[in-house]
Design a protein around this motif. Structure first.
Motif, PDB file in Angstrom:
ATOM      1  N   VAL A 251      16.724 -24.892  11.552  1.00 45.46           N
ATOM      2  CA  VAL A 251      15.874 -26.080  11.479  1.00 45.46           C
ATOM      3  C   VAL A 251      14.652 -25.802  10.620  1.00 45.46           C
ATOM      4  O   VAL A 251      14.306 -26.571   9.724  1.00 45.46           O
ATOM      5  N   VAL A 252      13.968 -24.699  10.885  1.00 49.68           N
ATOM      6  CA  VAL A 252      12.789 -24.277  10.125  1.00 49.68           C
ATOM      7  C   VAL A 252      12.913 -22.774   9.906  1.00 49.68           C
ATOM      8  O   VAL A 252      13.329 -22.042  10.812  1.00 49.68           O
ATOM      9  N   SER A 253      12.558 -22.301   8.725  1.00 50.70           N
ATOM     10  CA  SER A 253      12.657 -20.866   8.472  1.00 50.70           C
ATOM     11  C   SER A 253      11.663 -20.427   7.414  1.00 50.70           C
ATOM     12  O   SER A 253      11.104 -21.246   6.675  1.00 50.70           O
ATOM     13  N   ASP A 254      11.470 -19.136   7.347  1.00 53.66           N
ATOM     14  CA  ASP A 254      10.658 -18.532   6.296  1.00 53.66           C
ATOM     15  C   ASP A 254      11.142 -17.101   6.123  1.00 53.66           C
ATOM     16  O   ASP A 254      11.640 -16.480   7.073  1.00 53.66           O
ATOM     17  N   SER A 255      11.033 -16.603   4.915  1.00 49.78           N
ATOM     18  CA  SER A 255      11.408 -15.226   4.615  1.00 49.78           C
ATOM     19  C   SER A 255      10.303 -14.625   3.767  1.00 49.78           C
ATOM     20  O   SER A 255      10.010 -15.129   2.682  1.00 49.78           O
ATOM     21  N   VAL A 256       9.655 -13.578   4.284  1.00 50.05           N
ATOM     22  CA  VAL A 256       8.562 -12.932   3.559  1.00 50.05           C
ATOM     23  C   VAL A 256       8.959 -11.501   3.213  1.00 50.05           C
ATOM     24  O   VAL A 256       9.637 -10.837   3.995  1.00 50.05           O
ATOM     25  N   LYS A 257       8.538 -11.069   2.049  1.00 55.44           N
ATOM     26  CA  LYS A 257       8.911  -9.728   1.585  1.00 55.44           C
ATOM     27  C   LYS A 257       7.923  -8.684   2.091  1.00 55.44           C
ATOM     28  O   LYS A 257       7.383  -7.875   1.344  1.00 55.44           O
ATOM     29  N   ILE A 258       7.685  -8.765   3.392  1.00 55.22           N
ATOM     30  CA  ILE A 258       6.832  -7.812   4.098  1.00 55.22           C
ATOM     31  C   ILE A 258       7.643  -7.294   5.272  1.00 55.22           C
ATOM     32  O   ILE A 258       7.944  -8.046   6.200  1.00 55.22           O
ATOM     33  N   ALA A 259       8.019  -6.019   5.226  1.00 60.06           N
ATOM     34  CA  ALA A 259       8.837  -5.451   6.299  1.00 60.06           C
ATOM     35  C   ALA A 259       8.700  -3.927   6.268  1.00 60.06           C
ATOM     36  O   ALA A 259       7.653  -3.401   5.877  1.00 60.06           O
ATOM     37  N   GLY A 260       9.750  -3.230   6.662  1.00 66.81           N
ATOM     38  CA  GLY A 260       9.681  -1.774   6.812  1.00 66.81           C
ATOM     39  C   GLY A 260       9.167  -1.029   5.598  1.00 66.81           C
ATOM     40  O   GLY A 260       8.364  -0.095   5.721  1.00 66.81           O
ATOM     41  N   ASP A 261       9.617  -1.411   4.406  1.00 67.49           N
ATOM     42  CA  ASP A 261       9.176  -0.722   3.191  1.00 67.49           C
ATOM     43  C   ASP A 261       7.680  -0.876   2.966  1.00 67.49           C
ATOM     44  O   ASP A 261       6.984   0.071   2.577  1.00 67.49           O
ATOM     45  N   LYS A 262       7.167  -2.094   3.214  1.00 63.13           N
ATOM     46  CA  LYS A 262       5.733  -2.333   3.040  1.00 63.13           C
ATOM     47  C   LYS A 262       4.932  -1.596   4.113  1.00 63.13           C
ATOM     48  O   LYS A 262       3.790  -1.179   3.864  1.00 63.13           O
ATOM     49  N   PHE A 263       5.506  -1.429   5.304  1.00 60.46           N
ATOM     50  CA  PHE A 263       4.832  -0.643   6.339  1.00 60.46           C
ATOM     51  C   PHE A 263       4.694   0.809   5.872  1.00 60.46           C
ATOM     52  O   PHE A 263       3.638   1.432   6.045  1.00 60.46           O
ATOM     53  N   ASP A 264       5.768   1.347   5.267  1.00 56.69           N
ATOM     54  CA  ASP A 264       5.711   2.711   4.736  1.00 56.69           C
ATOM     55  C   ASP A 264       4.653   2.828   3.637  1.00 56.69           C
ATOM     56  O   ASP A 264       3.889   3.801   3.591  1.00 56.69           O
ATOM     57  N   ASP A 265       4.628   1.846   2.734  1.00 54.69           N
ATOM     58  CA  ASP A 265       3.645   1.854   1.649  1.00 54.69           C
ATOM     59  C   ASP A 265       2.220   1.853   2.192  1.00 54.69           C
ATOM     60  O   ASP A 265       1.333   2.528   1.649  1.00 54.69           O
ATOM     61  N   ALA A 266       1.996   1.088   3.256  1.00 50.00           N
ATOM     62  CA  ALA A 266       0.662   1.014   3.852  1.00 50.00           C
ATOM     63  C   ALA A 266       0.238   2.364   4.428  1.00 50.00           C
ATOM     64  O   ALA A 266      -0.930   2.760   4.322  1.00 50.00           O
ATOM     65  N   ILE A 267       1.195   3.081   5.018  1.00 52.01           N
ATOM     66  CA  ILE A 267       0.895   4.407   5.565  1.00 52.01           C
ATOM     67  C   ILE A 267       0.589   5.388   4.445  1.00 52.01           C
ATOM     68  O   ILE A 267      -0.363   6.185   4.532  1.00 52.01           O
ATOM     69  N   ILE A 268       1.372   5.348   3.368  1.00 55.99           N
ATOM     70  CA  ILE A 268       1.123   6.225   2.214  1.00 55.99           C
ATOM     71  C   ILE A 268      -0.265   5.967   1.639  1.00 55.99           C
ATOM     72  O   ILE A 268      -1.023   6.902   1.329  1.00 55.99           O
ATOM     73  N   ARG A 269      -0.614   4.690   1.498  1.00 57.25           N
ATOM     74  CA  ARG A 269      -1.912   4.314   0.942  1.00 57.25           C
ATOM     75  C   ARG A 269      -3.057   4.777   1.849  1.00 57.25           C
ATOM     76  O   ARG A 269      -4.081   5.291   1.379  1.00 57.25           O
ATOM     77  N   TYR A 270      -2.879   4.627   3.153  1.00 57.88           N
ATOM     78  CA  TYR A 270      -3.911   5.044   4.097  1.00 57.88           C
ATOM     79  C   TYR A 270      -4.130   6.552   4.028  1.00 57.88           C
ATOM     80  O   TYR A 270      -5.286   7.016   4.023  1.00 57.88           O
ATOM     81  N   MET A 271      -3.052   7.321   3.992  1.00 57.62           N
ATOM     82  CA  MET A 271      -3.166   8.779   3.934  1.00 57.62           C
ATOM     83  C   MET A 271      -3.876   9.225   2.659  1.00 57.62           C
ATOM     84  O   MET A 271      -4.664  10.185   2.674  1.00 57.62           O
ATOM     85  N   ARG A 272      -3.614   8.525   1.573  1.00 55.78           N
ATOM     86  CA  ARG A 272      -4.265   8.866   0.305  1.00 55.78           C
ATOM     87  C   ARG A 272      -5.758   8.521   0.335  1.00 55.78           C
ATOM     88  O   ARG A 272      -6.595   9.304  -0.110  1.00 55.78           O
TER      89      ARG A 272
END
Length: 343
Positions: free
Chosen positions: A169-190
């Motif tokens: 009926v209603v949906s959305d798909s965002v390109k924010i998921a596991g890979d972006k979580f990993d990227d955020a951790i890499i960025r934080y550590m740096r």
């Protein structure tokens, strides 16, 4: 039966293959190692994953799917063919295949998935939207005139959908998921520790101490990387509270997308969702406290489905039971067509 029916959860991070009558027979990383000089495929799946970040110049370990869609058509075709071979063995019979796709995929991207599977050796190919397959795999009866909300957090995309009468009926798909979580951790550590870590280390941190809600007692983990100041190996002790802070930006975007879908949901279905709750599936849903955070923000009961990682593949397998109902010219399909879709 003169052919094999196969369901494929073609994920950005992991591919799961369901064979009708057998269940899930294969779970492999979506990674392919390629010789850049000759174009020859060196390894597919787990052997290729071990090569990430460890290959010589002429060997490249790549992930042919990015953000839920095909980024390397030729490599994806080879990967699907290899996984079909592993699932079926050496057989002359071409399988009928159902493949999961993100709900926000374009027709061009969908056609690329269809063509890649056919080139890989499938006799017939149909597509099913991931949140529909996830709902079926989670044990939800999608045929009823009753609203259910599913949040599927994979490697490349987060798919959110309200389902009723077998349709979205209603949906959305965002390109924010596991890979972006990993990227955020890499960025934080740096940024916070001046240490460089790779994708596999970031994923290990996410799995072991990743959290989006406060632990009763903070968890710790030793992380090895390269110091950006001295250029030498360095070990730091990281706590789950830090990772919770690192994940705040991408998690906030997922929460915003969920709230947006709720705002667009017809009033008649909101009461159903309040009663049935939000069901979470996919590997990303296993982050500590994710269900509690969504429930806190939305005031809607939220739970993680049993066997959350394999829900999409299981739903695809159940949809195989209705394969003969699918028409030859369908590009987008759901497991059970609603009256609205059939018109």
């Amino acid at each position: 039966m003169f052919t094999k029916d196969i369901g494929i959860d073609l994920g950005t991070a992991t591919v799961l293959v369901y064979v009708r009558g057998k269940g899930i027979v294969l779970k492999e990383p979506s990674v392919v190692a390629v010789n850049t000089d000759t174009g020859a495929i060196k390894a597919v799946g787990k052997p290729a994953q071990t090569m990430l970040g460890r290959t010589p110049e002429n060997i490249m370990a790549i992930r042919p799917l990015r953000d839920g869609v095909i980024s390397r058509y030729d490599v994806t075709m080879v990967m699907i063919r290899e996984f079909l071979r592993r699932a079926l063995g050496n057989t002359l019979l071409k399988p009928r295949v159902i493949i999961c796709i993100p709900s926000g995929i374009t027709e061009v991207e969908a056609r690329a998935v269809l063509d890649a599977a056919k080139q890989a050796g499938a006799a017939r190919v149909h597509l099913i939207e991931e949140p529909v397959a996830a709902a079926i795999g989670a044990g939800i009866d999608i045929n009823r005139a009753n609203g259910n909300m599913v949040v599927d957090i994979g490697g490349g995309t987060t798919d959110i959908a309200v389902i009723s009468l077998g349709g979205v009926v209603v949906s959305d798909s965002v390109k924010i998921a596991g890979d972006k979580f990993d990227d955020a951790i890499i960025r934080y550590m740096r940024q916070q520790h001046n240490i460089l870590i790779g994708e596999r280390t970031a994923e290990a941190i996410k799995i072991r101490i990743g959290a989006v809600y406060s632990h009763p007692e903070q968890q710790f983990m030793q992380v090895k990387g390269r110091c950006l100041i001295q250029g030498l190996p360095r070990v730091v002790n990281i706590g789950s509270y830090e990772i919770m802070h690192a994940l705040t930006p991408p998690i906030s975007e997922v929460i915003d997308a969920i709230c947006d879908v709720i705002e667009r949901t017809p009033p008649g279905l909101i009461g159903d969702i309040m009663n049935n709750g939000i069901v979470m599936t996919g590997g990303g849903s296993l982050l500590y406290g994710f269900d509690r955070l969504i429930e806190h923000v939305t005031n809607i009961p939220t739970r993680v489905a049993p066997k959350a990682v394999s829900c999409v593949a299981m739903g695809t397998g159940i949809a195989l039971e209705s394969y003969d109902l699918f028409s030859e010219n369908e590009v987008y399909v759901t497991a059970v067509r609603s009256p609205r879709q059939a018109q």
